[in-house]
Design an enzyme around this catalytic site. Structure first.
Site, short mmCIF file in Angstrom:
data_model
loop_
_atom_site.label_atom_id
_atom_site.label_comp_id
_atom_site.label_asym_id
_atom_site.label_seq_id
_atom_site.Cartn_x
_atom_site.Cartn_y
_atom_site.Cartn_z
N MET A 81 0.89 -1.45 -0.15
CA MET A 81 -0.25 0.19 0.18
C MET A 81 1.13 1.08 -0.10
SD MET A 81 -2.87 -1.10 3.08
CE MET A 81 -3.75 0.04 2.66
N HIS A 82 0.15 2.64 -0.47
CA HIS A 82 1.06 3.87 -0.41
C HIS A 82 1.44 4.23 -0.98
CE1 HIS A 82 -1.52 3.28 3.96
NE2 HIS A 82 -0.17 1.89 3.87
N ASP A 240 -2.88 -4.51 0.34
CA ASP A 240 -2.66 -6.35 0.80
C ASP A 240 -1.76 -6.73 2.58
OD1 ASP A 240 -0.86 -4.16 2.37
OD2 ASP A 240 1.07 -4.69 1.50
#
Length: 499
Positions: A81-82, A240
């Protein structure tokens, strides 16, 4: 045979999992790659690694199962992520992706709090501005790389770059969308207020979807590369951690998902948005429609063990190290390990936090050091659980453990004792790829809902109940909690320049 593919674009590898229409796992494939750290606090990756990894992992899984691409009825995606993936108008990558564990954006986080308002930001997004999120990375590019900024046409997160290569479509799931710090948590869509306040072009942001929704289909070019069939539907999937929670059956309150991957995560599903007032816990949309989740994140969990092995015991197998640690009594004879090797997020949102061994004496052996690392990670997970207990959240009955660290019986035992919760092991450690495949099952016609897909596929292993050592770990945790406030002034005094 009809099956679905779950593809997980993780930090260290892209993994493909084939799930049969009966819910059984047929095969897995994986391609590993490296992370670059060109400057202190930086963490970057070449997005081409994810695509070549996806191609290799899918072909490996198909070959291992002895099935053809025409047998695949749908594809689900998961991933780290991110991260920030910036594309130009032609869909070409403009710079290496800036990853979730990059810590260069402290200045931009302060800017976001000032422009939006710290309390207002948490009220809208469910989160404080932290260096790992996507929004501060965008502001960093604007400040430091104006040429790149001027050519941005699309912003994606890592797994959605792979989606774009598979389907030609620009899309994001709502769990990953919430992880950008640009989402309205309650509305489950982009926040016009935050996006406008930060001066980000809303046209850069892809359409968002619920996890099981179809976002496109395999293109002819992607089919030639991967062995899949043109027209195969690709669903939104999930970030995830949300996907891993689906993969272990954590859809509703009452059961925790605990991940011992590169990072460490404590994940609790909620039926409505819940926010920790100071933003020390992350509040995101779940990959399951009409569900949200709270999440505590430590940046170096199994990553701490890998660093320790590679740095202090190169060439020694993990099994040998863990066997030595098993011979050491709980508490590691007073030795503590602080696992903040790449900064920290929960409960200390501090990119300058650092790791440490504390309490070393001449009587400590390599086994003590290894056990201290295993315990230090578990104690960090307990920090997140204790913080969750301050929110209006039912106390969990059990924790379902996934991630690479969950294959270690000793580490599972330590986590059960430190959390003082029954720990349920899973049939597969690939929770995120498994969850991505489950999110694709409704599109494949193998289940009518995510709950039905989970009921037919998620299979648990042995449960490890807390033992008599659980009581003693309470006192160890109290000493552990004293380390960060005692050491933080030192961390900040020698802070590197992250650019």
């Amino acid at each position: 045979m009809r099956c679905v593919v779950g593809l997980d674009v993780s930090t260290t590898a892209t993994k493909a999992l084939l799930l049969g229409d009966d819910g059984g796992i047929l095969a897995t494939g994986a391609v590993e790659y490296a992370v670059a750290s060109p400057r202190p606090l930086w963490s970057e990756q070449d997005p081409d690694l994810w695509w070549s990894g996806a191609v290799g992992a899918i072909r490996s899984a198909l070959d291992s199962a002895g099935v053809d691409g025409s047998d695949v009825a749908a594809v689900g995606l998961s991933g780290q992520m991110h991260g920030l993936v910036a594309l130009d108008a032609a869909g070409e990558v403009l710079r290496p992706a800036i990853l979730w564990n990059d810590q260069r954006t402290a200045r931009e986080c302060d800017e976001i709090r000032e422009v939006v308002g710290a309390d207002r930001l948490i009220a809208i997004t469910g989160n404080d501005a932290l260096p790992g999120f996507t929004a501060p990375k965008l502001l960093w590019v604007r400040r430091h790389e104006p040429d790149v900024w001027s050519r941005i046409a699309h912003v994606l997160v890592p797994k959605d770059l792979v989606r774009h290569r598979l389907t030609g479509e620009l899309a994001i799931d709502r769990a990953d969308g919430a992880g950008t710090l640009l989402f309205d948590l309650a509305a489950r869509t982009w926040s016009r207020e935050v996006v406008e306040a930060l001066g980000i072009d809303p046209g850069w942001l892809p359409r968002s979807y619920e996890g099981p929704e179809v976002t496109g289909s395999i293109s002819s070019g992607a089919a030639a590369a991967t062995g899949l069939t043109p027209g195969t539907p690709v669903v939104a999937g999930g970030g995830d951690q949300a996907s891993a929670a689906v993969g272990v059956g954590v859809l509703d309150p009452g059961v925790l998902s605990v991940s011992l991957g590169t990072s460490g995560v404590v994940f609790a599903a909620t039926e409505r948005p819940l926010i920790e007032p100071a933003g020390r816990l992350h509040a995101f949309c779940h990959a399951v429609p009409d569900r949200w989740h709270l999440m505590g994140v430590m940046l170096s969990a199994a990553g701490s063990l890998r660093w320790y092995r590679d740095t202090l015991a190169p060439g020694v197998g993990f099994d040998e190290l863990v066997e030595e640690a098993a011979a050491v009594a709980p508490g590691a004879d007073g030795l503590l390990f602080l696992p903040y090797l790449t900064g920290e997020r929960t409960p200390h949102p501090d990119p300058l936090a650092r790791g440490a061994f504390v309490g070393l004496t001449v009587r400590h052996t390599r086994g003590h050091l290894t056990r201290a690392v295993l315990e230090g990670v578990a104690l960090g997970l307990r920090d997140s659980l204790e913080l969750m207990r301050t929110i209006d959240l039912p106390d969990p009955d059990e924790a379902r453990l996934t991630g690479g660290g969950s294959v270690s019986p000793l580490w599972c035992r330590i986590v059960a004792d430190v959390l003082n919760l029954p720990v349920v092991t899973m049939e597969t450690a690939e929770g995120a790829a498994h969850g991505a495949a489950l999110l694709a099952q409704p599109a494949a016609g193998h289940a009518s809902s995510i709950h039905e897909a989970v009921a037919g596929s998620v299979r648990t292993g042995p449960t490890i109940a807390p033992g008599p050592d659980a009581v003693g770990y309470g006192a160890v945790h109290e000493r552990y909690r004293e380390l960060y406030p005692a050491l933080a002034p030192t961390f900040h005094a020698v802070a590197p320049d992250g650019g």
